[in-house]
Scaffold this motif. Structure first.
Motif, PDB file in Angstrom:
ATOM      1  N   ARG A 172       0.859  -1.186   0.000  1.00 47.60           N
ATOM      2  CA  ARG A 172       0.000   0.000   0.000  1.00 47.60           C
ATOM      3  C   ARG A 172       0.895   1.236   0.000  1.00 47.60           C
ATOM      4  O   ARG A 172       1.937   1.245   0.655  1.00 47.60           O
ATOM      5  CB  ARG A 172      -0.883   0.052   1.258  1.00 47.60           C
ATOM      6  N   ARG A 173       0.463   2.283  -0.711  1.00 46.83           N
ATOM      7  CA  ARG A 173       1.192   3.548  -0.674  1.00 46.83           C
ATOM      8  C   ARG A 173       0.221   4.633  -0.255  1.00 46.83           C
ATOM      9  O   ARG A 173      -0.954   4.590  -0.620  1.00 46.83           O
ATOM     10  CB  ARG A 173       1.763   3.878  -2.056  1.00 46.83           C
ATOM     11  N   ARG A 174       0.708   5.575   0.506  1.00 46.54           N
ATOM     12  CA  ARG A 174      -0.173   6.657   0.938  1.00 46.54           C
ATOM     13  C   ARG A 174       0.615   7.947   1.046  1.00 46.54           C
ATOM     14  O   ARG A 174       1.663   7.981   1.687  1.00 46.54           O
ATOM     15  CB  ARG A 174      -0.803   6.318   2.287  1.00 46.54           C
ATOM     16  N   SER A 175       0.086   8.971   0.421  1.00 45.40           N
ATOM     17  CA  SER A 175       0.745  10.267   0.491  1.00 45.40           C
ATOM     18  C   SER A 175       0.172  11.050   1.680  1.00 45.40           C
ATOM     19  O   SER A 175      -1.026  11.014   1.936  1.00 45.40           O
ATOM     20  CB  SER A 175       0.478  11.013  -0.819  1.00 45.40           C
ATOM     21  N   GLY A 176       1.033  11.707   2.427  1.00 52.72           N
ATOM     22  CA  GLY A 176       0.564  12.497   3.562  1.00 52.72           C
ATOM     23  C   GLY A 176       1.561  13.594   3.863  1.00 52.72           C
ATOM     24  O   GLY A 176       2.705  13.522   3.418  1.00 52.72           O
ATOM     25  N   ASP A 177       1.131  14.619   4.596  1.00 51.57           N
ATOM     26  CA  ASP A 177       2.080  15.688   4.887  1.00 51.57           C
ATOM     27  C   ASP A 177       2.266  15.895   6.387  1.00 51.57           C
ATOM     28  O   ASP A 177       2.465  17.012   6.845  1.00 51.57           O
ATOM     29  CB  ASP A 177       1.707  16.983   4.162  1.00 51.57           C
ATOM     30  N   HIS A 178       2.173  14.792   7.139  1.00 52.74           N
ATOM     31  CA  HIS A 178       2.491  14.871   8.572  1.00 52.74           C
ATOM     32  C   HIS A 178       3.493  13.791   8.945  1.00 52.74           C
ATOM     33  O   HIS A 178       3.505  12.711   8.356  1.00 52.74           O
ATOM     34  CB  HIS A 178       1.214  14.739   9.402  1.00 52.74           C
TER      35      HIS A 178
ATOM     36  N   LEU B 218       5.193   3.894   2.432  1.00 52.98           N
ATOM     37  CA  LEU B 218       5.035   2.571   1.838  1.00 52.98           C
ATOM     38  C   LEU B 218       4.763   1.580   2.969  1.00 52.98           C
ATOM     39  O   LEU B 218       5.449   1.595   3.989  1.00 52.98           O
ATOM     40  CB  LEU B 218       6.331   2.176   1.111  1.00 52.98           C
ATOM     41  N   LEU B 219       3.735   0.754   2.782  1.00 49.50           N
ATOM     42  CA  LEU B 219       3.439  -0.309   3.749  1.00 49.50           C
ATOM     43  C   LEU B 219       3.430  -1.631   2.999  1.00 49.50           C
ATOM     44  O   LEU B 219       2.924  -1.708   1.865  1.00 49.50           O
ATOM     45  CB  LEU B 219       2.071  -0.114   4.399  1.00 49.50           C
ATOM     46  N   TRP B 220       3.961  -2.654   3.591  1.00 50.85           N
ATOM     47  CA  TRP B 220       3.893  -3.973   2.997  1.00 50.85           C
ATOM     48  C   TRP B 220       4.048  -5.022   4.095  1.00 50.85           C
ATOM     49  O   TRP B 220       4.411  -4.698   5.223  1.00 50.85           O
ATOM     50  CB  TRP B 220       4.952  -4.146   1.916  1.00 50.85           C
ATOM     51  N   ARG B 221       3.727  -6.247   3.756  1.00 49.59           N
ATOM     52  CA  ARG B 221       3.759  -7.323   4.750  1.00 49.59           C
ATOM     53  C   ARG B 221       4.862  -8.313   4.394  1.00 49.59           C
ATOM     54  O   ARG B 221       5.003  -8.700   3.230  1.00 49.59           O
ATOM     55  CB  ARG B 221       2.411  -8.042   4.774  1.00 49.59           C
ATOM     56  N   ARG B 222       5.649  -8.646   5.410  1.00 47.79           N
ATOM     57  CA  ARG B 222       6.687  -9.658   5.220  1.00 47.79           C
ATOM     58  C   ARG B 222       6.661 -10.555   6.441  1.00 47.79           C
ATOM     59  O   ARG B 222       6.651 -10.063   7.563  1.00 47.79           O
ATOM     60  CB  ARG B 222       8.046  -8.958   5.084  1.00 47.79           C
TER      61      ARG B 222
ATOM     62  N   TRP C  49       6.794  -0.675   7.337  1.00 46.20           N
ATOM     63  CA  TRP C  49       6.550   0.618   6.686  1.00 46.20           C
ATOM     64  C   TRP C  49       7.864   1.368   6.554  1.00 46.20           C
ATOM     65  O   TRP C  49       8.805   1.123   7.319  1.00 46.20           O
ATOM     66  CB  TRP C  49       5.562   1.459   7.497  1.00 46.20           C
ATOM     67  N   ARG C  50       7.923   2.245   5.571  1.00 49.71           N
ATOM     68  CA  ARG C  50       9.006   3.215   5.504  1.00 49.71           C
ATOM     69  C   ARG C  50       8.558   4.406   4.664  1.00 49.71           C
ATOM     70  O   ARG C  50       7.603   4.320   3.884  1.00 49.71           O
ATOM     71  CB  ARG C  50      10.307   2.606   4.979  1.00 49.71           C
ATOM     72  N   LEU C  51       9.252   5.500   4.884  1.00 52.77           N
ATOM     73  CA  LEU C  51       8.983   6.722   4.148  1.00 52.77           C
ATOM     74  C   LEU C  51       9.830   6.680   2.878  1.00 52.77           C
ATOM     75  O   LEU C  51      11.030   6.428   2.944  1.00 52.77           O
ATOM     76  CB  LEU C  51       9.390   7.907   5.030  1.00 52.77           C
ATOM     77  N   LEU C  52       9.210   6.894   1.729  1.00 52.70           N
ATOM     78  CA  LEU C  52       9.951   6.802   0.469  1.00 52.70           C
ATOM     79  C   LEU C  52      10.596   8.133   0.105  1.00 52.70           C
ATOM     80  O   LEU C  52      10.023   9.198   0.338  1.00 52.70           O
ATOM     81  CB  LEU C  52       8.993   6.403  -0.663  1.00 52.70           C
ATOM     82  N   ASP C  53      11.791   8.047  -0.495  1.00 47.59           N
ATOM     83  CA  ASP C  53      12.348   9.235  -1.144  1.00 47.59           C
ATOM     84  C   ASP C  53      11.455   9.583  -2.326  1.00 47.59           C
ATOM     85  O   ASP C  53      10.786   8.709  -2.896  1.00 47.59           O
ATOM     86  CB  ASP C  53      13.780   8.955  -1.635  1.00 47.59           C
ATOM     87  N   ASP C  54      11.469  10.849  -2.704  1.00 49.08           N
ATOM     88  CA  ASP C  54      10.533  11.289  -3.737  1.00 49.08           C
ATOM     89  C   ASP C  54      10.746  10.560  -5.060  1.00 49.08           C
ATOM     90  O   ASP C  54       9.782  10.229  -5.763  1.00 49.08           O
ATOM     91  CB  ASP C  54      10.660  12.807  -3.954  1.00 49.08           C
ATOM     92  N   ASP C  55      12.022  10.306  -5.411  1.00 50.03           N
ATOM     93  CA  ASP C  55      12.254   9.633  -6.697  1.00 50.03           C
ATOM     94  C   ASP C  55      11.755   8.185  -6.633  1.00 50.03           C
ATOM     95  O   ASP C  55      11.197   7.660  -7.592  1.00 50.03           O
ATOM     96  CB  ASP C  55      13.735   9.688  -7.085  1.00 50.03           C
ATOM     97  N   GLU C  56      11.921   7.556  -5.470  1.00 51.38           N
ATOM     98  CA  GLU C  56      11.460   6.174  -5.330  1.00 51.38           C
ATOM     99  C   GLU C  56       9.924   6.107  -5.383  1.00 51.38           C
ATOM    100  O   GLU C  56       9.346   5.207  -5.994  1.00 51.38           O
ATOM    101  CB  GLU C  56      11.961   5.561  -4.017  1.00 51.38           C
ATOM    102  N   ALA C  57       9.265   7.093  -4.741  1.00 53.78           N
ATOM    103  CA  ALA C  57       7.796   7.119  -4.769  1.00 53.78           C
ATOM    104  C   ALA C  57       7.308   7.235  -6.206  1.00 53.78           C
ATOM    105  O   ALA C  57       6.370   6.541  -6.622  1.00 53.78           O
ATOM    106  CB  ALA C  57       7.289   8.285  -3.924  1.00 53.78           C
TER     107      ALA C  57
END
Lengths: 301, 259
Positions: B157-163, B187-191, B197-205
């Protein structure tokens, strides 16, 4: 239909192959409700439990931990599926999506038994997520019986219905609860899951003798027994089916009475809240085994 | 027994009782007629209370961090408002809380948090799938790379947010999330049955967005040209692909021949 052989049968030893290939092998012995905090302990080693009862709706998901653990536990133990949202008594049409999902789950885990509650959970599309009591009338008997047959057709398996605790009664009830329950089973052909805690709770809340209830049900209908605990309402006048405490002495006495009437019935302890460690529930289940042995051995002797 | 009323139908009896459970001030039965016997008010109080407590508990399970930030009283007030505005219509309470963030429009930080927590739940029990390992890339002929397409894991799952949700997610704070300088993508995923979860760099997003829309490795490189000097693009694309595979984000590889 082929049923997977499973280990860990315990009481009764071994799985009896059903002579009718369209029917699941029967449930035998003593079980526990399957609760997520116990998953690891169940898989860590042999547990003195003959089967587990899984709450169907908890596994209405696409994947991840719930189905992972259910699949692995189902490889080792027989499973019963117990639902809370069938709403068999609602005036709304049966929820076909719900039935399809339950059927998929049943095909996946091959349960020994599928049960839900003799109640309704909402009307006009609403879902209250509670087990609301039905009017105890001939109309409701006919309504439920017709729907039980539809459900059994959709699932291609027998359905078992459980009596619920209740805190009020309808003024237009025409049948006592035990006659209502027995009539539903007779008219629909469904089995009964008798929750003795719920019988006891209702006997206090509505003022009847719980043993009369147990004595009135036809032995052939009773397929499973639930034992559980309860609590008192704030003003102390009503008992509430919270399933959050040890099985109280009054329910143990009712269990002895039920065993004398019905003989050996697959029995489980249902604990939903204030969940103790698995070992504590296994010890409580040992008491059920001991009570059953004492009553049934005496009958044989 | 004398009665001036005919017995209600099953539908009527259920509608009356349901209305009385849902609305605190609704008398038992239509027009004050009693449809229940015995201690009706006490019995009804139990059903009313159980209904509210049960669904509040479902919300607390779905939104533990929102609960921690708001505190019990404010969370319960929000939950009861939600219960009135979005009553459950699904047989499984699993889906009851899906619209909670709609009631948080005036608290964007909390709406962001609620959106994230709901996705955590989606990620937790999304469909299972095998994952690709790096060795699966080894035998790929060079001319297959430009059209190499990735199937992302169903839990992703990907989600954009500004907080800035990170302090909350790491358990370092229960303060309302602070505003970031700009929108970022989570970015959220299950392993191994755990949600990561982790916050993506803009180019990666941006690159992951392209892949999710069906771009091949060539398309991914083109997208990265917007972010990097041409000589660095291939290296960055390879690094991203490696990380996605190692993290278990990729459940399939397809390579169509170049036309």
């Amino acid at each position: 239909m082929v049923f997977r052989r499973r280990r860990g049968q315990g009481l009764g030893a071994g799985i009896e192959d059903s002579p009718m290939t369209s029917k699941p092998a029967p449930l035998r012995g003593f079980g526990l409700g399957l609760r997520p905090p116990h998953y690891e302990a169940i898989l860590a080693g042999a547990v003195r439990v003959d089967w587990f009862e899984a709450l169907s709706e908890n596994y209405f998901v696409d994947g991840g931990a719930p189905l992972y653990f259910l699949d692995r536990i189902a490889e080792r133990y027989p499973i019963a599926l117990h639902g809370v949202s069938l709403s068999i008594g609602s005036a709304d049409a049966l929820d076909r999506d719900y039935l399809r999902t339950l059927r998929r789950l049943a095909d996946r885990v091959q349960p020994r038994l599928i049960s839900d509650h003799l109640c309704w959970t909402g009307v006009d599309g609403a879902r209250l997520h509670d087990l609301l009591p039905l009017p105890q009338t001939e109309e409701a008997v006919r309504h439920v019986a017709a729907r039980v047959r539809q459900v059994q057709d959709a699932l291609q398996r027998p359905l078992v219905l459980e009596n619920v605790s209740s805190y009020l009664r309808y003024a237009h009830d025409t049948l006592p609860e035990w006659e209502f329950l027995d009539a539903v089973a007779s008219e629909s052909g469904c089995g009964l899951l008798l929750d003795l805690n719920n019988v006891y709770v209702n006997s206090v809340n509505h003022g009847f003798d719980a043993r009369v209830y147990v004595d009135a049900l036809s032995t052939r209908h009773v397929r499973q027994i639930h034992l559980a605990g309860h609590s008192r309402s704030l003003d102390g006048r009503l008992l509430i089916d919270t399933h959050d405490a040890d099985v109280p002495e009054a329910v143990w006495r009712l269990y002895e009475h039920a065993l004398r009437r019905y003989g050996a019935v697959p029995t489980m302890i249902e604990r939903d809240d204030h969940l103790p460690p698995l070992s504590q529930l296994v010890a409580e289940l040992d008491r059920a085994r001991a009570v059953a042995s004492a009553v049934l051995d005496r009958q044989v002797a | 027994m004398m009665s001036v009323h005919r017995a209600p139908s099953l539908l009527q009896a259920q509608q009356w009782l349901q209305r009385s459970v849902l609305a605190e001030d609704e008398p038992v039965g239509a027009d004050g007629r009693l449809v229940v016997a015995g201690d009706a008010e006490e019995g009804l109080r139990i059903y009313r209370e159980a209904y509210r407590l049960r669904l509040l508990e479902v919300l607390r399970d779905d939104y533990p961090l929102l609960h921690a930030v708001l505190g019990e009283d404010a969370f319960a007030r929000l939950g009861l408002r939600y219960l009135s505005a979005y009553p459950s219509r699904s047989p499984s309470a699993r889906w009851f809380g899906r619209d909670l963030r709609e009631l948080l429009a005036d608290r964007p930080a909390l709406a962001d948090l609620a959106g994230f927590e709901w996705l955590q739940g989606e990620c937790f029990d999304a469909a299972d799938a095998d994952v690709v390992v790096l060795e699966d890339l080894a035998g790929l002929p060079p001319d297959a790379w430009p059209e190499l397409r990735l199937t992302l894991h169903p839990s992703l799952r990907r989600r954009s947010g500004d907080h800035d949700l990170a302090p909350l997610l790491r358990g370092e704070s229960t303060d309302e999330p602070a505003r970031l300088t700009g929108a970022r993508t989570w970015l959220l995923w299950r392993r191994q049955r755990q949600v990561h979860w982790r916050l993506l760099d803009d180019d990666e997003a941006d690159a992951l967005q392209a892949v999710a829309m069906g771009a091949g490795f060539g398309g991914l490189c083109e997208r990265l040209c917007a972010w990097h000097e041409p000589e660095r693009v291939a290296l960055r694309a390879a690094a991203l692909l490696k990380r996605w595979i190692v993290d278990g984000l990729v459940s399939g590889l397809r390579s169509a021949p170049m036309s």
